[in-house]
Design a protein around this motif. Structure first.
Motif, short mmCIF file in Angstrom:
data_model
loop_
_atom_site.label_atom_id
_atom_site.label_comp_id
_atom_site.label_asym_id
_atom_site.label_seq_id
_atom_site.Cartn_x
_atom_site.Cartn_y
_atom_site.Cartn_z
N ILE A 153 0.87 -1.18 0.00
CA ILE A 153 0.00 0.00 0.00
C ILE A 153 0.91 1.22 0.00
O ILE A 153 1.72 1.38 0.91
CB ILE A 153 -0.92 0.03 1.24
N ALA A 154 0.80 2.04 -1.03
CA ALA A 154 1.68 3.21 -1.17
C ALA A 154 1.04 4.18 -2.15
O ALA A 154 -0.18 4.17 -2.34
CB ALA A 154 3.06 2.76 -1.61
N GLY A 155 1.86 4.99 -2.79
CA GLY A 155 1.34 6.04 -3.65
C GLY A 155 0.43 5.58 -4.76
O GLY A 155 -0.62 6.19 -5.03
N ASP A 156 0.80 4.48 -5.44
CA ASP A 156 -0.04 3.97 -6.52
C ASP A 156 -1.41 3.54 -6.00
O ASP A 156 -2.43 3.73 -6.66
CB ASP A 156 0.64 2.80 -7.22
N THR A 157 -1.43 2.95 -4.80
CA THR A 157 -2.70 2.54 -4.19
C THR A 157 -3.57 3.75 -3.92
O THR A 157 -4.79 3.72 -4.18
CB THR A 157 -2.43 1.81 -2.86
N PHE A 158 -2.96 4.82 -3.40
CA PHE A 158 -3.73 6.04 -3.12
C PHE A 158 -4.35 6.58 -4.41
O PHE A 158 -5.52 6.98 -4.43
CB PHE A 158 -2.83 7.11 -2.50
N ASP A 159 -3.57 6.60 -5.50
CA ASP A 159 -4.08 7.10 -6.78
C ASP A 159 -5.26 6.26 -7.27
O ASP A 159 -6.27 6.80 -7.73
CB ASP A 159 -2.97 7.08 -7.83
N GLN A 160 -5.14 4.94 -7.17
CA GLN A 160 -6.20 4.05 -7.62
C GLN A 160 -7.47 4.22 -6.79
O GLN A 160 -8.58 4.16 -7.31
CB GLN A 160 -5.72 2.60 -7.57
N GLU A 161 -7.29 4.45 -5.48
CA GLU A 161 -8.46 4.64 -4.62
C GLU A 161 -9.20 5.94 -4.95
O GLU A 161 -10.44 5.98 -4.90
CB GLU A 161 -8.03 4.63 -3.15
N ILE A 162 -8.45 6.98 -5.28
CA ILE A 162 -9.09 8.23 -5.69
C ILE A 162 -9.84 8.01 -7.01
O ILE A 162 -10.99 8.46 -7.17
CB ILE A 162 -8.02 9.34 -5.83
N GLN A 163 -9.23 7.31 -7.94
CA GLN A 163 -9.86 7.00 -9.23
C GLN A 163 -11.14 6.19 -9.01
O GLN A 163 -12.19 6.50 -9.60
CB GLN A 163 -8.86 6.23 -10.09
N ASP A 164 -11.07 5.17 -8.17
CA ASP A 164 -12.23 4.32 -7.89
C ASP A 164 -13.35 5.10 -7.21
O ASP A 164 -14.55 4.85 -7.44
CB ASP A 164 -11.83 3.13 -7.02
N HIS A 165 -12.98 6.04 -6.34
CA HIS A 165 -13.98 6.85 -5.63
C HIS A 165 -14.82 7.66 -6.61
O HIS A 165 -16.05 7.73 -6.47
CB HIS A 165 -13.25 7.78 -4.65
N PHE A 166 -14.18 8.26 -7.59
CA PHE A 166 -14.93 9.04 -8.59
C PHE A 166 -15.84 8.13 -9.41
O PHE A 166 -16.96 8.50 -9.75
CB PHE A 166 -13.95 9.79 -9.50
N LYS A 197 -3.20 9.83 -13.84
CA LYS A 197 -2.42 11.06 -13.69
C LYS A 197 -3.26 12.15 -13.02
O LYS A 197 -2.75 12.90 -12.18
CB LYS A 197 -1.93 11.54 -15.06
N THR A 198 -4.54 12.21 -13.36
CA THR A 198 -5.43 13.18 -12.70
C THR A 198 -5.58 12.83 -11.23
O THR A 198 -5.56 13.70 -10.35
CB THR A 198 -6.79 13.21 -13.40
N ALA A 199 -5.74 11.53 -10.94
CA ALA A 199 -5.86 11.08 -9.55
C ALA A 199 -4.61 11.45 -8.75
O ALA A 199 -4.70 11.86 -7.59
CB ALA A 199 -6.10 9.57 -9.51
N GLU A 200 -3.45 11.32 -9.39
CA GLU A 200 -2.20 11.69 -8.72
C GLU A 200 -2.17 13.18 -8.42
O GLU A 200 -1.71 13.60 -7.35
CB GLU A 200 -1.01 11.30 -9.59
N GLN A 201 -2.67 14.01 -9.34
CA GLN A 201 -2.71 15.45 -9.11
C GLN A 201 -3.66 15.80 -7.97
O GLN A 201 -3.39 16.73 -7.19
CB GLN A 201 -3.11 16.18 -10.40
N VAL A 202 -4.76 15.06 -7.85
CA VAL A 202 -5.67 15.27 -6.72
C VAL A 202 -4.93 15.00 -5.41
O VAL A 202 -5.02 15.78 -4.45
CB VAL A 202 -6.91 14.35 -6.85
N LYS A 203 -4.19 13.89 -5.38
CA LYS A 203 -3.42 13.54 -4.17
C LYS A 203 -2.41 14.62 -3.83
O LYS A 203 -2.25 14.99 -2.66
CB LYS A 203 -2.72 12.20 -4.40
#
Length: 341
Positions: free
Chosen positions: A183-196, A207-213
């Motif tokens: 569980i690390a940065g890539d996981t955080f990005d995927q969770e933001i993507q899944d939330h939307f 890339k957009t999810a990463e910018q949100v983070k």
């Protein structure tokens, strides 16, 4: 004719990260680029590497093949990783200086297998260095933060990278207790993507999810300095048309709560397996957090509230592993005990 000693004195420290690759000599940062490469499909030549390749991701056409060669902190695509390293090192030295190094030291996660370590050794073998060593990233990160890993005083380091989070307790140049979680940065990005996708029927790119983070990412709601909400652009999954949505730090903190909780649990498990004398040291010295995702807003506050220990966030968290490897380059004999052939 070039002096042979010029080549002999050339050495490199490489931090081949999940999302970013850094290259240093003994004293300076030479390259810091995203760990991405793009190939031409027709002839398999390199179209772009690093920042330029990252800018093409999720925007390419069928004649281009983008690759992210690392996953979970280790090489997932050997050929792509080898060529990406080759191109990034060439940015430092040009075509004429691809070999003739004395030392190359590269970081690698502590939890890797021998097969994964061999893949990295083979990728580094293209430079024909006189000595090629691997170094565990948590130990390198501790050195890069200025900690003395050789003394018997216990130190806890949490390295929250792009693909993996490693928690280690260091003493006498070794690891006395250890936990890792995927569980690390890539996981955080995927969770933001899944939330939307789940909550708003809205597709956004990684890339957009990463910018949100980066822009509004947080792990607690009650921040002293709150970032401005961010407008996120994506595609409506029902109608297929472009849409926008506003998101703030409080919503991101809710999205990341489960993952950060898993990291906290791993920290507590590591402390439970730690020898009592080292636990006493950590109670006094606190926890040192590094890695590219150490900058999440509220991380110090949350960990201090939940784990009840002082927390220190590295000021140059993205650079700590490469700085530690460069420090080993300066005196390889002194740090021989932490270098692996």
């Amino acid at each position: 004719m070039m002096n042979f000693n010029f080549f002999r004195n050339r050495s490199l420290a490489i931090d081949l990260g999940n999302n970013n690759t850094l290259v240093r000599d003994k004293n300076n940062l030479l390259v810091s680029q995203p760990s991405y490469i793009v190939f031409n499909v027709e002839n398999n030549t390199v179209k772009a590497v690093g920042e330029k390749a990252y800018s093409m991701f999720e925007k390419h056409h069928d004649e281009l093949k983008p690759v992210k060669p690392l996953k979970g902190g280790v090489i997932a695509d050997y050929d792509s990783a080898s060529r990406m390293i080759h191109e990034l090192v060439r940015q430092v030295n040009g075509k004429s200086f691809m070999s003739g190094y004395e030392y190359i030291i590269s970081g690698i996660p502590f939890s890797t297998t021998e097969v994964e370590r061999r893949a990295l050794r083979d990728a580094l073998g293209q430079f024909n260095a006189k000595y090629t060593y691997l170094m565990y990233e948590p130990l390198a990160a501790a050195m890069g933060m200025g900690l003395d890993i050789q003394e018997p005083n216990g130190k806890m380091v949490i390295d929250i990278g792009g693909g993996i989070t490693e928690i280690v307790i260091i003493s006498l140049s070794g690891v006395a207790a250890f936990q890792s979680v995927k569980i690390a940065g890539d996981t955080f990005d995927q969770e933001i993507q899944d939330h939307f996708r789940r909550n708003y029927n809205m597709a956004i790119g990684l890339k957009t999810a990463e910018q949100v983070k980066i822009k509004v990412g947080a792990v607690v709601d009650s921040l002293v300095e709150k970032p401005e909400p961010m407008i996120v652009r994506g595609k409506d999954l029902m109608e297929g048309i472009p849409v926008t949505r506003k998101i703030d730090h409080s919503e991101v903190a809710h999205i990341l709560d489960k993952s950060i909780g898993a990291i906290e649990h791993a920290v507590i498990q590591t402390l439970e397996t730690c020898p009592p004398e080292l636990a006493a040291d950590i109670y006094q010295n606190g926890i040192h957090i590094t890695g590219g995702n150490a900058y999440l807003r509220g991380l110090r506050q949350r960990f201090e509230d939940r784990i009840k220990l002082p927390v220190h966030i590295d000021d140059e968290a993205l650079h700590s592993v490469s700085k530690g490897a460069a420090k080993a380059l300066q005196d390889p004999k002194k740090y021989r005990s932490v270098l692996m052939e």
